[in-house]
Design a protein around this motif. Structure first.
Motif, PDB file in Angstrom:
ATOM      1  N   GLN A  48       5.203   0.280  -8.273  1.00  9.36           N
ATOM      2  CA  GLN A  48       5.892   1.306  -7.492  1.00  9.36           C
ATOM      3  C   GLN A  48       7.384   1.035  -7.557  1.00  9.36           C
ATOM      4  OE1 GLN A  48       3.446   3.697  -6.927  1.00  9.36           O
ATOM      5  NE2 GLN A  48       5.182   4.511  -5.837  1.00  9.36           N
ATOM      6  N   ARG A  49       8.170   2.100  -7.498  1.00 10.63           N
ATOM      7  CA  ARG A  49       9.625   1.925  -7.485  1.00 10.63           C
ATOM      8  C   ARG A  49      10.053   1.272  -6.171  1.00 10.63           C
ATOM      9  NH1 ARG A  49      12.558   5.866 -10.601  1.00 10.63           N
ATOM     10  NH2 ARG A  49      14.404   5.346  -9.395  1.00 10.63           N
ATOM     11  N   ARG A  50      11.077   0.421  -6.249  1.00  6.52           N
ATOM     12  CA  ARG A  50      11.514  -0.298  -5.033  1.00  6.52           C
ATOM     13  C   ARG A  50      12.120   0.645  -4.003  1.00  6.52           C
ATOM     14  NH1 ARG A  50      14.324  -5.463  -8.013  1.00  6.52           N
ATOM     15  NH2 ARG A  50      12.400  -6.451  -8.662  1.00  6.52           N
ATOM     16  N   ASP A  51      12.721   1.747  -4.473  1.00 10.47           N
ATOM     17  CA  ASP A  51      13.367   2.664  -3.513  1.00 10.47           C
ATOM     18  C   ASP A  51      12.355   3.587  -2.815  1.00 10.47           C
ATOM     19  OD1 ASP A  51      12.669   4.263  -5.603  1.00 10.47           O
ATOM     20  OD2 ASP A  51      14.705   4.809  -6.211  1.00 10.47           O
ATOM     21  N   GLY A  52      11.053   3.386  -3.116  1.00  5.27           N
ATOM     22  CA  GLY A  52      10.010   4.156  -2.423  1.00  5.27           C
ATOM     23  C   GLY A  52       9.739   5.521  -3.018  1.00  5.27           C
ATOM     24  N   SER A  53      10.385   5.888  -4.114  1.00  7.35           N
ATOM     25  CA  SER A  53      10.151   7.200  -4.725  1.00  7.35           C
ATOM     26  C   SER A  53       8.778   7.214  -5.403  1.00  7.35           C
ATOM     27  CB  SER A  53      11.261   7.513  -5.734  1.00  7.35           C
ATOM     28  OG  SER A  53      11.240   6.580  -6.777  1.00  7.35           O
ATOM     29  N   PRO A  54       8.184   8.416  -5.557  1.00  7.47           N
ATOM     30  CA  PRO A  54       6.800   8.483  -6.071  1.00  7.47           C
ATOM     31  C   PRO A  54       6.639   8.024  -7.520  1.00  7.47           C
ATOM     32  CG  PRO A  54       7.755  10.686  -5.831  1.00  7.47           C
ATOM     33  CD  PRO A  54       8.707   9.728  -5.205  1.00  7.47           C
ATOM     34  N   SER A  55       7.700   8.128  -8.322  1.00  6.42           N
ATOM     35  CA  SER A  55       7.555   7.746  -9.741  1.00  6.42           C
ATOM     36  C   SER A  55       7.348   6.232  -9.873  1.00  6.42           C
ATOM     37  CB  SER A  55       8.788   8.168 -10.544  1.00  6.42           C
ATOM     38  OG  SER A  55       9.902   7.453 -10.115  1.00  6.42           O
ATOM     39  N   THR A  56       6.631   5.857 -10.925  1.00  8.53           N
ATOM     40  CA  THR A  56       6.331   4.435 -11.109  1.00  8.53           C
ATOM     41  C   THR A  56       7.188   3.851 -12.225  1.00  8.53           C
ATOM     42  OG1 THR A  56       4.563   5.065 -12.606  1.00  8.53           O
ATOM     43  CG2 THR A  56       3.940   4.574 -10.343  1.00  8.53           C
ATOM     44  N   THR A  57       7.343   2.543 -12.199  1.00  7.78           N
ATOM     45  CA  THR A  57       8.051   1.867 -13.289  1.00  7.78           C
ATOM     46  C   THR A  57       7.096   0.879 -13.943  1.00  7.78           C
ATOM     47  OG1 THR A  57       8.844   0.180 -11.770  1.00  7.78           O
ATOM     48  CG2 THR A  57      10.335   2.012 -12.201  1.00  7.78           C
ATOM     49  N   TYR A  58       7.463   0.444 -15.112  1.00 11.09           N
ATOM     50  CA  TYR A  58       6.650  -0.513 -15.850  1.00 11.09           C
ATOM     51  C   TYR A  58       7.328  -1.872 -15.892  1.00 11.09           C
ATOM     52  CZ  TYR A  58       3.137   2.623 -17.915  1.00 11.09           C
ATOM     53  OH  TYR A  58       2.074   3.454 -18.113  1.00 11.09           O
ATOM     54  N   GLU A  59       6.526  -2.919 -15.710  1.00  8.64           N
ATOM     55  CA  GLU A  59       7.008  -4.286 -15.947  1.00  8.64           C
ATOM     56  C   GLU A  59       6.409  -4.748 -17.268  1.00  8.64           C
ATOM     57  OE1 GLU A  59       5.996  -6.965 -12.838  1.00  8.64           O
ATOM     58  OE2 GLU A  59       7.386  -6.089 -11.407  1.00  8.64           O
ATOM     59  N   HIS A  60       7.217  -5.326 -18.116  1.00  8.45           N
ATOM     60  CA  HIS A  60       6.719  -5.745 -19.430  1.00  8.45           C
ATOM     61  C   HIS A  60       5.885  -7.012 -19.308  1.00  8.45           C
ATOM     62  CE1 HIS A  60       9.392  -2.754 -20.830  1.00  8.45           C
ATOM     63  NE2 HIS A  60      10.462  -3.392 -20.417  1.00  8.45           N
ATOM     64  N   GLY A  61       4.666  -6.937 -19.797  1.00  9.85           N
ATOM     65  CA  GLY A  61       3.789  -8.104 -19.764  1.00  9.85           C
ATOM     66  C   GLY A  61       3.239  -8.366 -18.370  1.00  9.85           C
ATOM     67  N   PHE A  62       2.283  -9.302 -18.278  1.00  9.59           N
ATOM     68  CA  PHE A  62       1.710  -9.660 -16.977  1.00  9.59           C
ATOM     69  C   PHE A  62       1.859 -11.161 -16.758  1.00  9.59           C
ATOM     70  CE2 PHE A  62      -1.700  -9.929 -20.088  1.00  9.59           C
ATOM     71  CZ  PHE A  62      -2.314 -11.137 -19.787  1.00  9.59           C
ATOM     72  N   ARG A  63       1.869 -11.560 -15.510  1.00  6.98           N
ATOM     73  CA  ARG A  63       2.087 -12.973 -15.178  1.00  6.98           C
ATOM     74  C   ARG A  63       0.896 -13.840 -15.564  1.00  6.98           C
ATOM     75  NH1 ARG A  63       5.634 -13.900  -9.792  1.00  6.98           N
ATOM     76  NH2 ARG A  63       7.496 -12.862 -10.578  1.00  6.98           N
ATOM     77  N   VAL A  64       1.196 -15.072 -15.986  1.00  6.24           N
ATOM     78  CA  VAL A  64       0.138 -16.037 -16.328  1.00  6.24           C
ATOM     79  C   VAL A  64      -0.719 -16.288 -15.089  1.00  6.24           C
ATOM     80  CG1 VAL A  64      -0.306 -18.442 -16.984  1.00  6.24           C
ATOM     81  CG2 VAL A  64       1.456 -17.132 -18.176  1.00  6.24           C
ATOM     82  N   GLY A  65      -0.059 -16.414 -13.947  1.00  8.30           N
ATOM     83  CA  GLY A  65      -0.789 -16.684 -12.705  1.00  8.30           C
ATOM     84  C   GLY A  65       0.155 -16.629 -11.524  1.00  8.30           C
TER      85      GLY A  65
END
Length: 634
Positions: A137-154
């Motif tokens: 979710q966007r930090r400013d609370g807007s409905p549009s979503t953002t992408y984070e590249h890759g996922f955390r190991v843990g």
């Protein structure tokens, strides 16, 4: 349409091209239902350490045979290591609860996993040339979503009622593949690749390697994962089961615009503010230059040309008085020629790279393309470096042209290579995949000595064959004494003042460039960048001309080096800004990572110094020749 509105229209067209005109780096692939899809794995990356690692550095599930994908030069220099994985899908076939493998962690494996979780490492995967991303979710609370590249190991956490911090691994991956279906045929193209990572302590009665049956996640009994499951802890002598599931979703996004979600720009207004801020600086400087050119100079030249007697000329002060010394060769003229030649080489490389980027050839889908293009263009621009260096060397009546050419070919890349070699040794010591392999290092040296150096010699030979640049006025045999200068005309003060405005014109865009390099984000707004680059050129040229005019008016004719250093001093501010950025925006904790950051920023600042210094020097050279060829000298 008048000329100014045409220019404005052209610039607006350039900016819109950053959004609309886009040539993807690969050809589209059509997949039929049931076609195999192979997920490739890339490096593990962290913004806290800036040291990438090979995916299989950690003990993940491995395929029977690990195969490296062919990588271009840019990918190797970036630390990308793309390999095959155990994750295989079938196009548009849902696959719930697939078991990847079960691994046993020894003390060393557990320690590696814990270190990578501590340093917030992310796993990067690729499907059909699209990087895997986690939807947020966007930090400013807007409905549009953002992408984070890759996922955390843990992640780190503690059990309820306990204060002891434990390490947990993301061992279950829920993949979602978005596809765009062709309405006429049944084929589809992949337009999105998302993952939702989770940590689950899998349970099973008895482990069967060939047909593993889990009670926590079973495709046959439709027993899917619940949200309240216990997470999988990481510790020595533990067994971890890796699982995944795949879902497919039809999407309206067309293949040509599938990268738009990755490149979603959240800060258009800041870029516009940056350009307006820079244009204000340019307008202010242009006004000053116009005033000097039109009013002061025009009046000066008219007055000088009307002076009849020698006595009247003697009473005059100002820039005409130093006409007999203004073209006297500076000290270390050979070194100046080397730096001017190198600056032309960097300018050529930057300009052509930006034009390619504007046309979309270096889009993020063409992984490593930008870096490869810069290295190759640098090598081929050696021709212009040799030519421009030789032209000035001949003008300064230099005799050892071969020595000068060799310096031009070796000096700047040599310094860069020395710093790069030390940094590479540090990365290698950390066992990171960011270390450039010996073979690639050898290839770079071959490019340098096999193509760049000979081209510098060819350019130098052509430059030396041409007749020398003639000075518009004769130089006196005896140097004129320079009068005492006011404090504000002292070299150090005026050089440091000169660098502020060019830096001020680019520093907002610089923030985005640093963020894309050090915070693993894509930088692709080359339309904006090109305009900022043009503004930088104009600002460097104008500030140097203004300060050079003031210097000549105070009868100081040592302008050659000062012109170069005036515009070049903006690199000092760039480096100071990178120090500020390091302490305010980055969370780098490791000593090696800090050394890497400052080492690379030193290389960037040095290249920026040579580029801006050369622009300032050429502007001043043109200006001085122009004004002294306009007055009559007895």
């Amino acid at each position: 349409m008048d000329r100014s509105s045409k220019t404005l229209f052209f610039f607006l067209l350039l900016i819109s091209s950053a959004h609309s005109f886009y040539l993807p780096g690969v050809a589209p692939r059509d997949f039929e239902r049931g076609d195999p899809l192979y997920v490739k794995v890339n490096k593990l990356s962290s913004t806290k350490t800036q040291l990438p690692y090979d995916y299989y550095y950690l003990k993940w599930c491995k395929p029977d045979k690990i195969m490296n994908n062919a990588e271009n030069l840019g990918e190797v220099l970036r630390g990308d290591r793309i390999e095959n994985s155990v994750y295989t899908f079938q196009m548009r076939v849902e696959q719930p609860c697939q078991v990847g493998c079960r691994i046993h962690l020894n003390a060393e494996d557990a320690k590696n996993f814990k270190e990578k979780i501590d340093d917030e490492y992310r796993v990067n995967m690729i499907l059909d040339n699209l990087p895997v991303a986690v939807r947020r979710q966007r930090r400013d609370g807007s409905p549009s979503t953002t992408y984070e590249h890759g996922f955390r190991v843990g992640f780190k956490g503690n059990y309820a009622g306990s204060k002891v911090e434990k390490y947990f691994i993301n061992n279950h991956l829920s993949f979602r593949v978005m596809y765009h279906k062709d309405p006429e045929t049944d084929s589809a193209r992949i337009v999105g690749f998302e993952v939702y990572p989770r940590s689950i302590k899998h349970e099973y009665k008895e482990w069967d390697e060939k047909n593993p049956q889990l009670t926590t996640c079973n495709a046959n009994t439709k027993n899917f994962i619940q949200d309240n499951t216990v997470p999988q802890e990481v510790d020595a002598d533990m067994y971890i089961v890796f699982t995944y599931d795949v879902s497919f979703k039809e999407s309206e996004i067309k293949w040509a615009s599938r990268w738009d979600t990755y490149l979603l720009m959240n800060d258009d207004q800041i870029h516009w503010f940056s350009i307006i801020n820079s244009l204000m600086i340019v307008l202010f400087l242009s006004g000053m230059v116009a005033m000097i050119m039109m009013r002061t100079l025009y009046r000066d030249i008219a007055n000088y040309n009307q002076l009849e007697t020698q006595d009247e000329a003697q009473e005059e002060t100002g820039w005409k008085l130093v006409h007999g010394d203004v073209f006297r060769a500076p000290i270390n003229s050979g070194l100046l020629c080397v730096y001017v030649g190198t600056g032309v080489q960097i300018f050529g490389m930057t300009l052509v790279t930006m034009i390619f980027a504007l046309l979309g050839f270096l889009s993020p889908s063409n992984r490593g393309g930008l870096m490869t293009a810069m290295v190759l263009l640098w090598v081929f621009m050696g021709l212009f470096a040799g030519y421009s260096s030789a032209r000035f060397y001949k003008m300064f009546k230099g005799t050892e042209w071969k020595r000068n050419t060799l310096k031009t070919a070796i000096m700047f890349p040599g310094i860069l290579f020395a710093i790069f070699f030390v940094l590479n040794a540090l990365i290698w010591g950390e066992q990171s995949s960011g270390a450039v392999p010996f073979g690639t290092m050898f290839a770079l040296v071959c490019l340098w000595f096999g193509i760049s150096v000979p081209l510098v010699f060819v350019g130098s030979y052509l430059g030396f064959k041409k007749s020398p640049i003639e000075d518009p006025v004769k130089t006196n045999k005896i140097p004129r004494q320079i009068p005492e200068q006011a404090w504000y005309m002292q070299p150090v003060f005026s050089i440091l003042i000169g660098g502020i405005l060019p830096f001020g014109a680019v520093f907002i865009e610089l923030f985005f460039i640093l963020t894309s390099i050090w915070l693993n984000q894509f930088y692709y707004i080359f339309g904006f960048l090109f305009i900022v680059f043009v503004i930088l050129l104009i600002t460097c040229a104008e500030i140097t001309v203004v300060l050079c005019y003031f210097q000549l008016c105070s009868e100081d004719y040592h302008w050659w080096w000062r012109a170069y250093l005036t515009a070049g001093s903006s690199a000092l501010y760039l480096f100071l800004y990178s120090v500020f950025y390091f302490f305010t925006k980055l969370e780098i904790t490791k000593f090696v990572s800090g050394v890497l950051y400052f080492g690379y920023m030193l290389i960037v600042s040095y290249a920026f110094f040579v580029l801006t210094g050369t622009i300032g020097f050429y502007a001043c050279f043109w200006f001085v020749r122009k004004i002294y060829s306009s007055v009559k000298i007895d």
